[in-house]
Every structure is written in structure tokens, then in C-alpha cells.
Design a protein around this motif. Sequence first.
Motif, PDB file in Angstrom:
ATOM      1  N   ASN A  13       0.825  -1.208   0.000  1.00  0.00           N
ATOM      2  CA  ASN A  13       0.000   0.000   0.000  1.00  0.00           C
ATOM      3  C   ASN A  13       0.856   1.254   0.000  1.00  0.00           C
ATOM      4  N   ASP A  14       2.157   1.090  -0.182  1.00  0.00           N
ATOM      5  CA  ASP A  14       3.040   2.248  -0.216  1.00  0.00           C
ATOM      6  C   ASP A  14       3.868   2.287  -1.498  1.00  0.00           C
ATOM      7  N   LEU A  15       3.235   1.931  -2.606  1.00  0.00           N
ATOM      8  CA  LEU A  15       3.941   1.924  -3.885  1.00  0.00           C
ATOM      9  C   LEU A  15       4.292   3.342  -4.309  1.00  0.00           C
ATOM     10  N   MET A  16       5.529   3.506  -4.767  1.00  0.00           N
ATOM     11  CA  MET A  16       5.997   4.796  -5.261  1.00  0.00           C
ATOM     12  C   MET A  16       6.800   4.569  -6.523  1.00  0.00           C
ATOM     13  N   ALA A  17       6.824   5.556  -7.381  1.00  0.00           N
ATOM     14  CA  ALA A  17       7.634   5.506  -8.595  1.00  0.00           C
ATOM     15  C   ALA A  17       9.116   5.613  -8.221  1.00  0.00           C
ATOM     16  N   LEU A  18       9.964   5.014  -9.029  1.00  0.00           N
ATOM     17  CA  LEU A  18      11.392   4.984  -8.731  1.00  0.00           C
ATOM     18  C   LEU A  18      11.993   6.383  -8.632  1.00  0.00           C
ATOM     19  N   ASP A  19      11.583   7.279  -9.510  1.00  0.00           N
ATOM     20  CA  ASP A  19      12.102   8.654  -9.462  1.00  0.00           C
ATOM     21  C   ASP A  19      11.706   9.352  -8.165  1.00  0.00           C
ATOM     22  N   ILE A  37      18.406   1.634  -7.213  1.00  0.00           N
ATOM     23  CA  ILE A  37      17.095   1.108  -6.817  1.00  0.00           C
ATOM     24  C   ILE A  37      16.723  -0.086  -7.684  1.00  0.00           C
ATOM     25  N   GLU A  38      16.955   0.023  -8.977  1.00  0.00           N
ATOM     26  CA  GLU A  38      16.659  -1.097  -9.881  1.00  0.00           C
ATOM     27  C   GLU A  38      17.510  -2.324  -9.546  1.00  0.00           C
ATOM     28  N   ARG A  39      18.769  -2.104  -9.157  1.00  0.00           N
ATOM     29  CA  ARG A  39      19.636  -3.218  -8.767  1.00  0.00           C
ATOM     30  C   ARG A  39      19.104  -3.906  -7.513  1.00  0.00           C
ATOM     31  N   TRP A  40      18.648  -3.121  -6.517  1.00  0.00           N
ATOM     32  CA  TRP A  40      18.081  -3.709  -5.296  1.00  0.00           C
ATOM     33  C   TRP A  40      16.829  -4.512  -5.610  1.00  0.00           C
ATOM     34  N   ILE A  41      16.021  -4.016  -6.527  1.00  0.00           N
ATOM     35  CA  ILE A  41      14.811  -4.742  -6.924  1.00  0.00           C
ATOM     36  C   ILE A  41      15.193  -6.102  -7.496  1.00  0.00           C
ATOM     37  N   ASP A  45      14.582  -9.461  -5.454  1.00  0.00           N
ATOM     38  CA  ASP A  45      13.372  -9.951  -6.109  1.00  0.00           C
ATOM     39  C   ASP A  45      12.123  -9.281  -5.533  1.00  0.00           C
ATOM     40  N   LEU A  46      12.154  -7.952  -5.502  1.00  0.00           N
ATOM     41  CA  LEU A  46      11.052  -7.182  -4.935  1.00  0.00           C
ATOM     42  C   LEU A  46       9.880  -7.104  -5.907  1.00  0.00           C
ATOM     43  N   TYR A  47       8.702  -7.027  -5.342  1.00  0.00           N
ATOM     44  CA  TYR A  47       7.484  -6.919  -6.130  1.00  0.00           C
ATOM     45  C   TYR A  47       7.400  -5.533  -6.759  1.00  0.00           C
ATOM     46  N   LYS A  54       5.695   3.509 -16.091  1.00  0.00           N
ATOM     47  CA  LYS A  54       6.425   3.798 -14.869  1.00  0.00           C
ATOM     48  C   LYS A  54       6.462   2.546 -14.020  1.00  0.00           C
ATOM     49  N   THR A  55       7.547   2.383 -13.290  1.00  0.00           N
ATOM     50  CA  THR A  55       7.698   1.244 -12.396  1.00  0.00           C
ATOM     51  C   THR A  55       7.480   1.728 -10.971  1.00  0.00           C
ATOM     52  N   TYR A  56       6.652   0.994 -10.246  1.00  0.00           N
ATOM     53  CA  TYR A  56       6.345   1.307  -8.860  1.00  0.00           C
ATOM     54  C   TYR A  56       6.794   0.152  -7.983  1.00  0.00           C
ATOM     55  N   VAL A  57       7.355   0.488  -6.837  1.00  0.00           N
ATOM     56  CA  VAL A  57       7.828  -0.513  -5.886  1.00  0.00           C
ATOM     57  C   VAL A  57       7.497  -0.012  -4.480  1.00  0.00           C
ATOM     58  N   SER A  58       7.447  -0.931  -3.540  1.00  0.00           N
ATOM     59  CA  SER A  58       7.127  -0.572  -2.164  1.00  0.00           C
ATOM     60  C   SER A  58       8.242   0.303  -1.577  1.00  0.00           C
ATOM     61  N   TYR A  59       7.870   1.446  -1.078  1.00  0.00           N
ATOM     62  CA  TYR A  59       8.835   2.356  -0.462  1.00  0.00           C
ATOM     63  C   TYR A  59       9.466   1.703   0.762  1.00  0.00           C
ATOM     64  N   SER A  60       8.689   0.947   1.514  1.00  0.00           N
ATOM     65  CA  SER A  60       9.216   0.260   2.701  1.00  0.00           C
ATOM     66  C   SER A  60      10.301  -0.744   2.317  1.00  0.00           C
ATOM     67  N   ASP A  61      10.075  -1.484   1.239  1.00  0.00           N
ATOM     68  CA  ASP A  61      11.075  -2.450   0.779  1.00  0.00           C
ATOM     69  C   ASP A  61      12.363  -1.750   0.380  1.00  0.00           C
ATOM     70  N   ILE A  62      12.243  -0.630  -0.306  1.00  0.00           N
ATOM     71  CA  ILE A  62      13.430   0.111  -0.731  1.00  0.00           C
ATOM     72  C   ILE A  62      14.138   0.733   0.464  1.00  0.00           C
ATOM     73  N   LEU A  63      13.398   1.173   1.463  1.00  0.00           N
ATOM     74  CA  LEU A  63      14.041   1.711   2.668  1.00  0.00           C
ATOM     75  C   LEU A  63      14.887   0.648   3.352  1.00  0.00           C
ATOM     76  N   MET A  64      14.397  -0.579   3.396  1.00  0.00           N
ATOM     77  CA  MET A  64      15.168  -1.671   3.994  1.00  0.00           C
ATOM     78  C   MET A  64      16.426  -1.947   3.170  1.00  0.00           C
ATOM     79  N   ALA A  65      16.305  -1.963   1.853  1.00  0.00           N
ATOM     80  CA  ALA A  65      17.457  -2.179   0.984  1.00  0.00           C
ATOM     81  C   ALA A  65      18.455  -1.032   1.124  1.00  0.00           C
ATOM     82  N   HIS A  66      17.942   0.183   1.244  1.00  0.00           N
ATOM     83  CA  HIS A  66      18.795   1.360   1.414  1.00  0.00           C
ATOM     84  C   HIS A  66      19.545   1.280   2.733  1.00  0.00           C
TER      85      HIS A  66
END
Length: 74
Positions: A13-19, A37-41, A45-47, A54-66
Amino acid sequence: MAMQTINPYPVANDLMALDDIRDQLKDTGHPVTTDDIERWIQEQDLYVERYRRKTYVSYSDILMAHQEAAASPD
């Protein structure tokens, strides 16, 4: 009897665009690029959702990868 379906990915429920994610992380002291970000995905293997080119990914997932990337000694 009701039957439950199994969804292989939880609906985020927290999908955001990569930019937008890149812009959010630029002031953290550990800025990233869209390529990071694309490399972390790929690595984790992030959803992702794709909508209107545009590609959207969970902001929470990216925060953990970051967090993992910022904490790594590399």
C-alpha cells in the motif's frame, strides 16, 4: 466452505515511482540513483507494478534495501 487464495506477493500500500523514491532519499546523506534502486529490486526480487510506463515498488522495501546498503562496509 470458503476457499482462500494464495497471493505470492503481498499487495503493497506504499507503492511509489522509482524517481520519487530517488528524490526522497537524496537528502539522507546516502543518496542513490535510479540504477541503484533497480539493482536492489533485482537482487532482492522485490514486487513491482508497472503502470503507464512507470515502475512502482514498495517504499518500505526500498528503505530496507537502502539501510542495508548504507550499513555495508563497501
